[in-house]
Design a protein around this motif. Structure first.
Motif, PDB file in Angstrom:
ATOM      1  N   ALA A 143      53.259  34.628  47.580  1.00 32.42           N
ATOM      2  CA  ALA A 143      52.292  35.171  46.631  1.00 32.42           C
ATOM      3  C   ALA A 143      51.291  36.073  47.354  1.00 32.42           C
ATOM      4  O   ALA A 143      51.076  35.945  48.561  1.00 32.42           O
ATOM      5  CB  ALA A 143      51.558  34.038  45.918  1.00 32.42           C
ATOM      6  N   ILE A 144      50.690  36.992  46.610  1.00 32.35           N
ATOM      7  CA  ILE A 144      49.666  37.877  47.155  1.00 32.35           C
ATOM      8  C   ILE A 144      48.399  37.743  46.314  1.00 32.35           C
ATOM      9  O   ILE A 144      48.409  37.143  45.231  1.00 32.35           O
ATOM     10  CB  ILE A 144      50.135  39.344  47.194  1.00 32.35           C
ATOM     11  CG1 ILE A 144      50.550  39.828  45.795  1.00 32.35           C
ATOM     12  CG2 ILE A 144      51.281  39.508  48.182  1.00 32.35           C
ATOM     13  CD1 ILE A 144      50.960  41.285  45.733  1.00 32.35           C
TER      14      ILE A 144
ATOM     15  N   PHE B  43      45.949  43.551  45.432  1.00 32.23           N
ATOM     16  CA  PHE B  43      47.051  44.348  44.881  1.00 32.23           C
ATOM     17  C   PHE B  43      46.515  45.439  43.964  1.00 32.23           C
ATOM     18  O   PHE B  43      46.967  46.594  44.019  1.00 32.23           O
ATOM     19  CB  PHE B  43      48.014  43.441  44.113  1.00 32.23           C
ATOM     20  CG  PHE B  43      49.097  44.196  43.390  1.00 32.23           C
ATOM     21  CD1 PHE B  43      50.179  44.728  44.078  1.00 32.23           C
ATOM     22  CD2 PHE B  43      49.012  44.392  42.015  1.00 32.23           C
ATOM     23  CE1 PHE B  43      51.164  45.438  43.413  1.00 32.23           C
ATOM     24  CE2 PHE B  43      49.994  45.098  41.337  1.00 32.23           C
ATOM     25  CZ  PHE B  43      51.070  45.624  42.044  1.00 32.23           C
ATOM     26  N   GLN B  44      45.542  45.097  43.125  1.00 33.24           N
ATOM     27  CA  GLN B  44      44.976  46.090  42.223  1.00 33.24           C
ATOM     28  C   GLN B  44      44.323  47.233  43.005  1.00 33.24           C
ATOM     29  O   GLN B  44      44.439  48.397  42.613  1.00 33.24           O
ATOM     30  CB  GLN B  44      43.959  45.419  41.293  1.00 33.24           C
ATOM     31  CG  GLN B  44      44.606  44.479  40.275  1.00 33.24           C
ATOM     32  CD  GLN B  44      43.588  43.706  39.457  1.00 33.24           C
ATOM     33  OE1 GLN B  44      42.535  43.317  39.964  1.00 33.24           O
ATOM     34  NE2 GLN B  44      43.893  43.478  38.187  1.00 33.24           N
ATOM     35  N   ALA B  45      43.658  46.899  44.119  1.00 30.95           N
ATOM     36  CA  ALA B  45      43.031  47.937  44.935  1.00 30.95           C
ATOM     37  C   ALA B  45      44.074  48.866  45.550  1.00 30.95           C
ATOM     38  O   ALA B  45      43.898  50.092  45.582  1.00 30.95           O
ATOM     39  CB  ALA B  45      42.178  47.284  46.026  1.00 30.95           C
ATOM     40  N   VAL B  46      45.178  48.288  46.039  1.00 30.20           N
ATOM     41  CA  VAL B  46      46.239  49.102  46.641  1.00 30.20           C
ATOM     42  C   VAL B  46      46.869  50.010  45.595  1.00 30.20           C
ATOM     43  O   VAL B  46      47.096  51.207  45.836  1.00 30.20           O
ATOM     44  CB  VAL B  46      47.311  48.206  47.295  1.00 30.20           C
ATOM     45  CG1 VAL B  46      48.543  49.026  47.689  1.00 30.20           C
ATOM     46  CG2 VAL B  46      46.748  47.511  48.520  1.00 30.20           C
ATOM     47  N   MET B  47      47.147  49.472  44.406  1.00 35.15           N
ATOM     48  CA  MET B  47      47.782  50.292  43.382  1.00 35.15           C
ATOM     49  C   MET B  47      46.845  51.388  42.868  1.00 35.15           C
ATOM     50  O   MET B  47      47.294  52.487  42.543  1.00 35.15           O
ATOM     51  CB  MET B  47      48.255  49.417  42.217  1.00 35.15           C
ATOM     52  CG  MET B  47      49.395  48.466  42.587  1.00 35.15           C
ATOM     53  SD  MET B  47      50.751  49.261  43.499  1.00 35.15           S
ATOM     54  CE  MET B  47      51.256  50.514  42.333  1.00 35.15           C
TER      55      MET B  47
ATOM     56  N   PHE C 203      54.921  43.746  36.426  1.00 32.68           N
ATOM     57  CA  PHE C 203      54.027  44.884  36.606  1.00 32.68           C
ATOM     58  C   PHE C 203      54.754  46.163  36.239  1.00 32.68           C
ATOM     59  O   PHE C 203      55.893  46.384  36.644  1.00 32.68           O
ATOM     60  CB  PHE C 203      53.549  44.964  38.061  1.00 32.68           C
ATOM     61  CG  PHE C 203      52.741  46.193  38.384  1.00 32.68           C
ATOM     62  CD1 PHE C 203      51.459  46.348  37.879  1.00 32.68           C
ATOM     63  CD2 PHE C 203      53.274  47.208  39.181  1.00 32.68           C
ATOM     64  CE1 PHE C 203      50.715  47.485  38.156  1.00 32.68           C
ATOM     65  CE2 PHE C 203      52.538  48.339  39.474  1.00 32.68           C
ATOM     66  CZ  PHE C 203      51.249  48.481  38.958  1.00 32.68           C
ATOM     67  N   GLN C 204      54.093  47.023  35.457  1.00 33.19           N
ATOM     68  CA  GLN C 204      54.662  48.306  35.059  1.00 33.19           C
ATOM     69  C   GLN C 204      53.592  49.372  35.206  1.00 33.19           C
ATOM     70  O   GLN C 204      52.446  49.179  34.765  1.00 33.19           O
ATOM     71  CB  GLN C 204      55.114  48.271  33.589  1.00 33.19           C
ATOM     72  CG  GLN C 204      56.115  47.181  33.275  1.00 33.19           C
ATOM     73  CD  GLN C 204      57.516  47.727  33.117  1.00 33.19           C
ATOM     74  OE1 GLN C 204      57.837  48.774  33.652  1.00 33.19           O
ATOM     75  NE2 GLN C 204      58.347  47.024  32.383  1.00 33.19           N
TER      76      GLN C 204
ATOM     77  N   THR D 154      49.216  57.159  34.690  1.00 32.64           N
ATOM     78  CA  THR D 154      47.942  56.443  34.874  1.00 32.64           C
ATOM     79  C   THR D 154      47.888  55.149  34.084  1.00 32.64           C
ATOM     80  O   THR D 154      46.874  54.452  34.114  1.00 32.64           O
ATOM     81  CB  THR D 154      46.769  57.341  34.441  1.00 32.64           C
ATOM     82  OG1 THR D 154      46.935  57.704  33.062  1.00 32.64           O
ATOM     83  CG2 THR D 154      46.708  58.601  35.285  1.00 32.64           C
ATOM     84  N   ARG D 155      48.969  54.804  33.381  1.00 31.40           N
ATOM     85  CA  ARG D 155      48.986  53.595  32.559  1.00 31.40           C
ATOM     86  C   ARG D 155      49.661  52.459  33.318  1.00 31.40           C
ATOM     87  O   ARG D 155      50.800  52.586  33.761  1.00 31.40           O
ATOM     88  CB  ARG D 155      49.724  53.852  31.239  1.00 31.40           C
ATOM     89  CG  ARG D 155      49.117  54.954  30.401  1.00 31.40           C
ATOM     90  CD  ARG D 155      49.799  55.095  29.053  1.00 31.40           C
ATOM     91  NE  ARG D 155      51.195  55.492  29.165  1.00 31.40           N
ATOM     92  CZ  ARG D 155      51.599  56.748  29.210  1.00 31.40           C
ATOM     93  NH1 ARG D 155      50.723  57.740  29.208  1.00 31.40           N
ATOM     94  NH2 ARG D 155      52.880  57.039  29.287  1.00 31.40           N
ATOM     95  N   ALA D 156      48.948  51.345  33.449  1.00 32.67           N
ATOM     96  CA  ALA D 156      49.487  50.189  34.170  1.00 32.67           C
ATOM     97  C   ALA D 156      49.279  48.930  33.338  1.00 32.67           C
ATOM     98  O   ALA D 156      48.262  48.783  32.652  1.00 32.67           O
ATOM     99  CB  ALA D 156      48.813  50.038  35.525  1.00 32.67           C
ATOM    100  N   THR D 157      50.267  48.028  33.386  1.00 36.67           N
ATOM    101  CA  THR D 157      50.171  46.774  32.654  1.00 36.67           C
ATOM    102  C   THR D 157      50.651  45.621  33.516  1.00 36.67           C
ATOM    103  O   THR D 157      51.504  45.788  34.394  1.00 36.67           O
ATOM    104  CB  THR D 157      51.016  46.801  31.361  1.00 36.67           C
ATOM    105  OG1 THR D 157      52.399  47.016  31.700  1.00 36.67           O
ATOM    106  CG2 THR D 157      50.543  47.894  30.417  1.00 36.67           C
TER     107      THR D 157
END
Length: 300
Positions: free
Chosen positions: A219-220, A225-229, A254-255, A259-262
């Motif tokens: 797990a991370i 992860f949000q910062a990297v993406m 994750f998709q 600029t759209r992420a979910t």
């Protein structure tokens, strides 16, 4: 008897998977066999699953789903060998490929006796049309299609949607549907006259894309992860994968498209850890840098 084939094309992140899910789960009474590039992108509710064997997922409504195993003709052989026999085959073309190559394979006279290409559907990200309409690959995907299905129209103004329809109406060959409204599968299959298709055009060779397949067995941390993406997103065309986060018991799907992420709860699988695919234009996307940034999440 030859089984009709519905080929689904469309650019990265257009909504092909959502469209195929809708076909599989609709109450149409057909035994559909779907050939997709990646099982992981098919989000079928566990209540619909029946069994899985030999790379084929069975659904309780009589449909099956098969991942693309090697070349297309080999996978078609697996699907056509199923009992009971499928009544319709749906094939998902790669979002980074000109469908002309798949079309040429499917109109082979030897294959035609078992499976015949009946319809090509292009799923189009409607908000992306103004920025994408000059793209040679996007234009090739549209050009090879019989039907255009507009996805993600909910946030568009009436004027913007009308302009998109008007742009395609200039080319009268197209039937245009809005996927925000129910579209019966009978709209795409059951033609009396086969469509004449060009079997000579060489598929467009587009090598502008760079790929990264990233895996981690554990797990991370979610915020990391949000910062990297957020850092990588401007250089990405598409990202998708399954992720395990330290703060969540269940895996997440994750998709990212543009600029759209979910993030959503993933279908239950036997896998653990993280599997992520990133795709970008090699002029701006540095896969080595992206891998290092993701690897750093595993050392915290």
């Amino acid at each position: 008897m030859s089984v009709p084939v519905l080929l689904v094309t469309g650019f990265l992140g257009a909504g092909k998977t959502t469209f195929i899910n809708q076909l599989l789960q609709a109450e149409h009474g057909l035994r559909i066999a779907a050939i997709v590039n990646d099982f992981g992108s098919i989000n079928i509710d566990a209540a619909l699953l029946d069994a899985a064997a030999d790379g084929v997922i069975g659904l309780k409504n009589g449909c099956i789903c098969c991942s693309l195993q090697g070349d297309l003709l080999r996978t078609l052989k697996i699907v056509l060998g199923q009992n009971p026999h499928p009544e319709l085959i749906v094939i998902e073309a790669s979002g980074v490929a000109d469908p002309a190559g798949v079309i040429q394979s499917l109109i082979d006279p030897v294959l035609w006796d078992q499976a015949r290409l009946e319809t090509v559907v292009c799923v189009i990200d409607a908000p992306d049309v103004p920025d994408r309409s000059g793209d040679p690959l996007w234009r090739a995907q549209v050009r090879e299609s019989d039907f255009l299905c507009l996805a993600k129209t909910e946030g568009l103004s009436a004027d913007a949607l009308a302009a998109i329809h008007a742009g395609f109406a200039v080319q009268s060959k197209y039937h245009v549907f809005d996927l925000a409204l129910p579209v019966p599968i009978s709209a795409f299959v059951g033609r009396d006259t086969p469509v004449a298709r060009d079997s000579t055009r060489a598929p467009l060779q587009d090598d502008r894309f760079a790929y990264l397949e990233w895996r981690h067995g554990g797990a991370i941390e979610l915020q990391g992860f949000q910062a990297v993406m957020s850092q990588l997103a401007p250089s990405l065309l598409r990202a998708k994968g399954f992720l395990s986060f330290e703060q969540h018991q269940s895996r997440m799907l994750f998709q990212l498209t543009g600029t759209r992420a979910t993030l959503a709860r993933a279908p239950k699988t036997d896998d653990d850890g993280c599997q992520l695919v990133l795709i970008g234009d090699r002029k701006v996307f540095d896969a080595t840098h992206a891998a290092a940034a993701l690897d750093a999440l595993t050392h915290r």
